[in-house]
Write an enzyme that holds these catalytic residues in place. Structure first.
Site, PDB file in Angstrom:
ATOM      1  N   GLU A 192       0.657  -5.072  10.854  1.00  0.00           N
ATOM      2  CA  GLU A 192       0.360  -3.634  10.832  1.00  0.00           C
ATOM      3  C   GLU A 192       1.302  -2.958  11.828  1.00  0.00           C
ATOM      4  OE1 GLU A 192      -1.772  -2.175   8.859  1.00  0.00           O
ATOM      5  OE2 GLU A 192      -3.000  -3.837   8.108  1.00  0.00           O
TER       6      GLU A 192
ATOM      7  N   HIS B 153       2.578  -3.812   6.756  1.00  0.00           N
ATOM      8  CA  HIS B 153       1.656  -2.711   6.485  1.00  0.00           C
ATOM      9  C   HIS B 153       1.735  -1.699   7.636  1.00  0.00           C
ATOM     10  CE1 HIS B 153      -1.059  -4.601   3.322  1.00  0.00           C
ATOM     11  NE2 HIS B 153      -0.317  -5.628   3.702  1.00  0.00           N
TER      12      HIS B 153
ATOM     13  N   GLU C 157       1.789   3.812   3.003  1.00  0.00           N
ATOM     14  CA  GLU C 157       2.258   3.262   4.280  1.00  0.00           C
ATOM     15  C   GLU C 157       3.784   3.266   4.319  1.00  0.00           C
ATOM     16  OE1 GLU C 157       0.195  -0.498   4.495  1.00  0.00           O
ATOM     17  OE2 GLU C 157      -1.769   0.471   4.309  1.00  0.00           O
TER      18      GLU C 157
ATOM     19  N   ARG D  13      -3.045   4.851  -2.220  1.00  0.00           N
ATOM     20  CA  ARG D  13      -2.960   3.509  -1.635  1.00  0.00           C
ATOM     21  C   ARG D  13      -2.699   2.420  -2.679  1.00  0.00           C
ATOM     22  NH1 ARG D  13      -5.763   0.240   2.582  1.00  0.00           N
ATOM     23  NH2 ARG D  13      -6.667  -1.634   1.628  1.00  0.00           N
TER      24      ARG D  13
ATOM     25  N   HIS E  55       0.864  -1.178   0.000  1.00  0.00           N
ATOM     26  CA  HIS E  55       0.000   0.000   0.000  1.00  0.00           C
ATOM     27  C   HIS E  55       0.902   1.229   0.000  1.00  0.00           C
ATOM     28  CE1 HIS E  55      -3.591  -2.415   1.764  1.00  0.00           C
ATOM     29  NE2 HIS E  55      -3.624  -2.388   0.453  1.00  0.00           N
TER      30      HIS E  55
END
Length: 424
Positions: free
Chosen positions: A385, A307, A186, A241, A183
């Site tokens: 994440e 991510h 990020e 994104r 993405h």
């Protein structure tokens, strides 16, 4: 708020976020609202808002009672959004008052930083453009023995996606694969992968755990998987994104993390942040990487996709919110993730939620952790994440790059010990 108003709202959001590509997109006055559902009814209400208006930019989707939901809204639509999302007792707060202020601060830091691509002087404490990262990869691989660049796949716009291949022993057959930057916005993800590469190579021979990891495994690490989108996030739209496939009908981009082939589903607006593409593996980034990773067969023992944000360490399945009984490796995946999280939190006290991706965060079909486990057959397949929990969201300050890298490095050493013990 009536249906016509909501449709106009969605249309304006799409126009703002998808077509503002002539000149750099600005986010002056854009706010990030935070809504924290306190009951199951409130959660269902917010999930309904998200489902009906999928073109809204939800930075954090509604998942669980008590877990915050973050959504970015343009100035012209903020009042309408608050009205549409409001219900008695549900608190909606302004979490970030002006997104552009954060973007401007970040841009100023990058201009003032020393963006030297020499491997010796490369600034690991700053965010870098793809051109700088690519130059660093070339320099780093040529400056270190047992390190090379390997082609993983290609992008829609024709870029070659390279990984750094670390092969210290000619006898190592097992492969560990890590990717970042799927993405585009990020940025902490590529920065973390770059720092992991540097730490692994620099600690080889002096740190017993790292030495064992590199002696027994070939490590392939891709700093920037979505090159087209990442470049665009630097040049045109910081909040971009997806990839840069123009699709048909105007809205650009496919969410590469909804385009993998395991349990892919084709629903969704082409203007949505999570548009999955016309068919599974429709994007060259994903079809090419599958061919590359399948070539290792059963030697592929690790798949990790980094991510941001939220601080989660998640394992399959992600395509459903239900806990599926047929899952032979769930206990092992969870046990290792828990040990990794303990190592992460011991460094700076940052807790990462360990859980099954769909049931414990939110369901998403065609995502990477399910691809790694369901399509490639990799037992230890995770999506991570990184920082933070929403204070800065995708605009994590550069000063947090090193703390993030330090805690993830500690976690990766714990993970590496398990890989060596189980497979070497």
């Amino acid at each position: 708020m009536g249906i016509n108003q909501l449709l106009r709202f969605a249309f304006v959001v799409v126009i703002t976020c998808q077509f503002g590509t002539h000149g750099k997109v600005r986010y002056d006055g854009y706010k990030v609202f935070r809504i924290t559902p306190r009951t199951q009814d409130e959660l269902k209400w917010i999930q309904g808002v998200a489902d009906r208006w999928e073109t809204l930019d939800f930075w954090r989707h509604p998942t669980k009672v008590g877990r915050p939901v973050d959504v970015m809204v343009s100035p012209a639509q903020q009042l309408d959004f608050v009205r549409s999302a409001s219900r008695p007792g549900l608190e909606i707060t302004t979490w970030i008052s002006n997104v552009q202020d954060m973007i401007d601060r970040e841009a100023a830091e990058m201009i003032n930083s020393k963006n030297d691509v020499n491997a010796v002087n490369f600034d690991y404490n700053q965010y870098h453009t793809y051109e700088e990262i690519f130059a660093w990869m070339n320099e780093f691989s040529s400056s270190n023995s047992g390190v090379s660049m390997v082609k993983v796949t290609t992008t829609y716009e024709g870029e070659t996606v390279y990984g750094i291949r670390i092969a210290k022993s000619p006898f190592a057959k097992n492969v560990a694969y890590i990717q970042g930057g799927i993405h585009a916005r990020e940025w902490i993800s590529p920065a973390t992968v770059i720092n992991l590469i540097d730490r692994f190579v620099s600690k080889y021979g002096s740190d017993a755990t790292v030495t064992s990891m590199l002696d027994n495994f070939v490590w392939i690490m891709v700093p920037v998987y979505n090159i087209d989108g990442y470049k665009f996030s630097h040049t045109d739209d910081r909040m971009w994104r997806k990839n840069r496939n123009p699709n048909t009908g105007g809205c650009v981009g496919v969410d590469l993390n909804r385009n993998y082939d395991y349990k892919w589903e084709g629903d969704g607006s082409k203007c949505a942040q999570t548009y999955p593409g016309t068919e599974k593996l429709s994007e060259p980034e994903n079809s090419g990487s599958k061919d590359f990773l399948q070539s290792f067969g059963t030697d592929l023992k690790l798949f990790i996709d980094f991510h941001s944000y939220g601080q989660y360490w998640l394992y399959p399945w992600g395509y459903t919110e239900k806990v599926i009984a047929v899952h032979p490796h769930r206990d092992d995946q969870k046990a290792l993730a828990t040990k990794v999280e303990n190592s992460i939190s011991s460094v700076h006290g940052k807790d990462y939620l360990v859980g099954e991706s769909g049931p414990d965060m939110y369901p998403a079909s065609g995502a990477s952790e399910d691809f790694g486990y369901g399509s490639l057959g990799v037992k230890y397949s995770y999506v991570v994440e990184l920082r933070d929990e929403g204070t800065f969201g995708f605009e994590l300050p550069a000063r947090q790059i090193q703390p993030t890298a330090e805690e993830i490095y500690a976690g990766m050493k714990t993970l590496g010990e398990q890989l060596v013990a189980e497979y070497a």
